[in-house]
Design a protein around this motif. Structure first.
Motif, mmCIF file in Angstrom:
data_model
loop_
_atom_site.group_PDB
_atom_site.id
_atom_site.type_symbol
_atom_site.label_atom_id
_atom_site.label_comp_id
_atom_site.label_asym_id
_atom_site.label_seq_id
_atom_site.Cartn_x
_atom_site.Cartn_y
_atom_site.Cartn_z
ATOM 1 N N ASP A 172 33.024 67.195 66.360
ATOM 2 C CA ASP A 172 33.113 66.059 65.440
ATOM 3 C C ASP A 172 32.118 66.308 64.296
ATOM 4 N N LEU A 173 32.643 66.477 63.088
ATOM 5 C CA LEU A 173 31.774 66.846 61.961
ATOM 6 C C LEU A 173 30.673 65.813 61.729
ATOM 7 N N MET A 174 31.019 64.520 61.839
ATOM 8 C CA MET A 174 30.034 63.483 61.544
ATOM 9 C C MET A 174 28.874 63.505 62.539
ATOM 10 N N LYS A 220 22.157 63.272 60.367
ATOM 11 C CA LYS A 220 22.515 61.880 60.081
ATOM 12 C C LYS A 220 21.697 61.306 58.916
ATOM 13 N N GLU A 221 20.395 61.530 58.987
ATOM 14 C CA GLU A 221 19.528 60.966 57.928
ATOM 15 C C GLU A 221 19.857 61.570 56.570
ATOM 16 N N LEU A 271 22.256 68.922 54.635
ATOM 17 C CA LEU A 271 23.207 68.375 55.614
ATOM 18 C C LEU A 271 23.231 69.126 56.949
ATOM 19 N N LEU A 272 22.913 70.414 56.903
ATOM 20 C CA LEU A 272 23.029 71.189 58.146
ATOM 21 C C LEU A 272 21.976 70.741 59.165
ATOM 22 N N PRO A 273 22.349 70.761 60.453
ATOM 23 C CA PRO A 273 21.386 70.297 61.461
ATOM 24 C C PRO A 273 20.191 71.237 61.568
#
Ligand code: SF4
Length: 410
Positions: free
Chosen positions: A365-367, A372-373, A408-410
């Motif tokens: 799941d991309l989201m 998140k932040e 955006l990347l974790p």
């Protein structure tokens, strides 16, 4: 709770099922040029004694071997696009294009919708009759490396064509492939001012067909340009001027109806490049020819591989003769690496990333995958949009795509 290996095997099963009827693309690399451009770090060679017959035979041999190896010689997977790049493929003999296309037609599922692009250097195009012959063979899209319409800039870049030969090539190509001609233009040359660039762009927009690729001049290691910049012989526009040029490009192209659909690509009348957008969508592609690379999924296990070919044409041809392919390495792509690749590429496009497509290819799941932040702060900064179906960058977000992805990347 699912373990890591269960998740991985589930993902492989999912991807394997997903790829059974998924289209794929083919890239063919012709490595020879008539001279070397000062900025170019592609895999290219100037060789007055090219062995055309041996090169063609090697390309065909490798193509057949790789199609069989990846089970792509099945009618279930249609060919989305074929791209003849280089080097300067317009220096190859028409028989090379014909034999490659006939082989693909014999072995695979090619259709009227398959996009077949040929990259062209204006100095190596000839008559309208030759172009018509290429169209008869099956070439249905033409990508012209104009780079500039200014004689002094072409000279600085080491291009071996003139503004008038570029204009003639463009006019002839538009007559043969109306609506299917692309051209490349480079901005950010030494001494180029904002008004020089605007003038060049406006002139281009008066003569261009429906697709335009606009690039900043980049300084690549190992090039003559890199040496001259390092020695202080050439001074390129600073960051502020480069960014003003980019903004002007967005505004002016939009005024005449071009859609900015990828950081460097613009289309009118929906004349998007199917080949390039296939890469961004995570579609498999086969890389054929010296130095070509590919990204292909194993049809049985569902594992994804990156392939790397021998770069030197002589060594590549030798291995094709001995082993049927000039591939030197097939490296498994880790699931996380592929997810990040899809995000890096997707955030460079106005279409962004479809959540269902991301899940189909990665089982994720991309989201939930994105930070998140960072997602929230990019949303409130107006760099990103999220809908129930997709995540996509705004125009401002695309302008800082690298920074956006890093956040955006974790
Ligand atoms: S024609 Fe293209 S591939 Fe050849 S040297 Fe110039 S930029 Fe590089």
């Amino acid at each position: 709770m699912q373990t890591g290996s269960q998740a991985l095997s589930g993902l492989r099963r999912l991807s394997s099922i997903a790829t059974k009827s998924e289209p794929f693309s083919v890239y063919i690399h012709w490595p020879y040029c008539s001279s070397k451009c000062t900025y170019c770090n592609f895999n290219k060679y100037v060789d007055p004694l090219v062995d055309h017959e041996r090169m063609q035979a090697s390309l065909l041999r490798e193509l057949k071997t790789e199609l069989k190896h990846w089970n792509l010689d099945q009618r279930s997977r249609p060919i989305r696009s074929i791209y003849f790049g280089g080097g300067t493929p317009s220096l190859a003999k028409p028989a090379m294009f014909q034999s490659i296309l006939e082989t693909l037609d014999d072995m695979c599922n090619m259709s009227q919708d398959t996009e077949i692009t040929m990259e062209v250097n204006p100095s190596s195009t000839t008559s309208v009759e030759t172009l018509k012959a290429l169209r008869e063979i099956g070439i249905n899209r033409y990508s012209l490396g104009v780079q500039s319409f200014q004689a002094h800039i072409l000279k600085e870049l080491g291009r071996d064509h003139t503004p008038s030969s570029a204009l003639r090539s463009l006019r002839d190509a538009r007559a043969v492939w109306p609506g299917r001609v692309s051209m490349d233009l480079i901005m950010g040359h030494a001494g180029q001012t904002l008004s020089d660039w605007i003038k060049e762009l406006r002139f281009t927009l008066d003569v261009v067909d429906d697709h335009l690729s606009l690039y900043h001049l980049t300084v690549e290691r190992g090039t003559a340009l890199h040496r001259d910049v390092a020695q202080g012989k050439i001074l390129l526009p600073d960051h502020e001027l480069a960014s003003d040029m980019y903004d002007a490009m967005i505004e002016i192209t939009e005024d005449v109806g071009f859609e900015h659909y990828e950081v460097s690509n613009f289309a009118r009348n929906r004349a998007y490049s199917l080949h390039n957008s296939g890469h961004w969508l995570g579609i498999d592609y086969l890389g054929i020819g010296p130095g070509a690379h590919g990204r292909v999924r194993d049809p049985i296990t569902g594992d994804l591989f990156r392939t790397f070919n021998i770069r030197d044409p002589a060594g590549w041809m030798r291995q094709c003769t001995e082993q049927g392919t000039g591939c030197r390495r097939r490296v498994a792509i880790e699931p996380d690496e592929f997810k990040q690749e899809l995000i890096v590429l997707g955030m460079r496009t106005s279409r962004g990333i479809e959540l269902s497509r991301f899940y189909q290819l990665t089982g994720q799941d991309l989201m939930k995958y994105l930070n998140k932040e960072a997602t929230e702060s990019c949303l409130s900064a107006g760099l990103l949009r999220v809908t129930p179906a997709k995540v996509y960058p705004t125009e401002r977000g695309m302008a800082v795509a690298d920074e956006l992805v890093a956040r955006l990347l974790p």
